[in-house]
Design a protein around this motif. Sequence first.
Motif, mmCIF file in Angstrom:
data_model
loop_
_atom_site.group_PDB
_atom_site.id
_atom_site.type_symbol
_atom_site.label_atom_id
_atom_site.label_comp_id
_atom_site.label_asym_id
_atom_site.label_seq_id
_atom_site.Cartn_x
_atom_site.Cartn_y
_atom_site.Cartn_z
ATOM 1 N N TRP A 104 41.097 40.723 40.953
ATOM 2 C CA TRP A 104 42.390 40.429 41.572
ATOM 3 C C TRP A 104 43.079 41.699 42.046
ATOM 4 O O TRP A 104 43.778 41.682 43.058
ATOM 5 C CB TRP A 104 43.264 39.638 40.614
ATOM 6 N N THR A 228 38.869 30.600 41.146
ATOM 7 C CA THR A 228 39.623 30.535 39.896
ATOM 8 C C THR A 228 39.193 29.349 39.033
ATOM 9 O O THR A 228 39.249 29.432 37.792
ATOM 10 C CB THR A 228 41.131 30.455 40.167
ATOM 11 N N SER A 255 44.085 33.622 36.469
ATOM 12 C CA SER A 255 43.313 32.642 37.233
ATOM 13 C C SER A 255 44.057 31.316 37.350
ATOM 14 O O SER A 255 44.051 30.676 38.412
ATOM 15 C CB SER A 255 41.949 32.423 36.580
#
Length: 332
Positions: A104, A228, A255
């Motif tokens: 991320w 995710t 997530s």
Amino acid sequence: MTTEIPSPAEHTWYLGIFPLRAYALAILAGIVIAVWMTARRWKARGGNPEDVLEIAFWAVPFGIVGGRIYHVLSSPDRYFGEDFSGGGDPIKAFYVWEGGLGIWGAVALGAVGAWIGCRRLGVRLPSFADAVAPGLLVAQAVGRLGNWFNQELYGRPTELPWGLHIDAEYLVPNPATGVAYPEGTLFHPTFLYELVWNLVMAAVLLFLDRRFKLGHGRVFWAYVLLYTLGRVWIEMLRIDDAELVLGLRLNVWTSILLGLAALVVSIVLARKFPTREGSVLLRPRDDDPSAGPEADPEPDPGSAETGTAAAEPEDKKTAAVEESDADTSART
């Protein structure tokens, strides 16, 4: 008969004094594949495939820095000691070759780099994000091979036939007892789970994009949502050190939140942009076939009292000049 997935015996090879690390090679291979896939998809969407290298020049370094920052902040004990007590080894925060890139952070700062590249080239960031999304999943899948070579980020013990063998020097302590797992224990191969998940989801993205002609960033947000969904259950299998928030690993919460955000954004974009954008350009170029015919030039305000273009043909102007000359000669 017991079966297992063996771990590689080596993760680094040397060419003279220069080390070749499996983790770095996996990351580089993933980047090359992603660039190649993106160039093909970018061309199919009407873009110049050479733009992809220019944008990657900005996005890749930003992504590596962002991925490392996220990893260090989400697993700080190794680098700064427990509760930032100073007992860690901060210099290792720069040892990217030892593993540790948070996806991320890589996506967030990589997007900043991509935005810079897109602005310089005059192309739409959402269009580029749609082109790159399936390649990102494939790159992440290839990058997980680096975790296999490093014998890291594996899951809980398992008796399944595809359990992963880990050498004694890479065994982590049992979170429940604090004692290292006994040698010979097999573990969930989470690197393999994510590798397979990412490849399957990349195929799903390609199908959805081809079937529904997605645009305006919808492929990218579908990537976030699908990734995710897999990352939540895979992350919950892992037993490596990680920051816990309300009993769950930080990456699990990340997530969940990003998945929900991606779902909302996908719904909004689907309602607002049911069809793909006509051009990937921010502004028309001379060689852009989707830009349409050039507009007529603005009329000269002094050419007619009505404000409309009323230029006389050239032959009429010439005749008028000749008639004026003849009148002048006659009077003379």
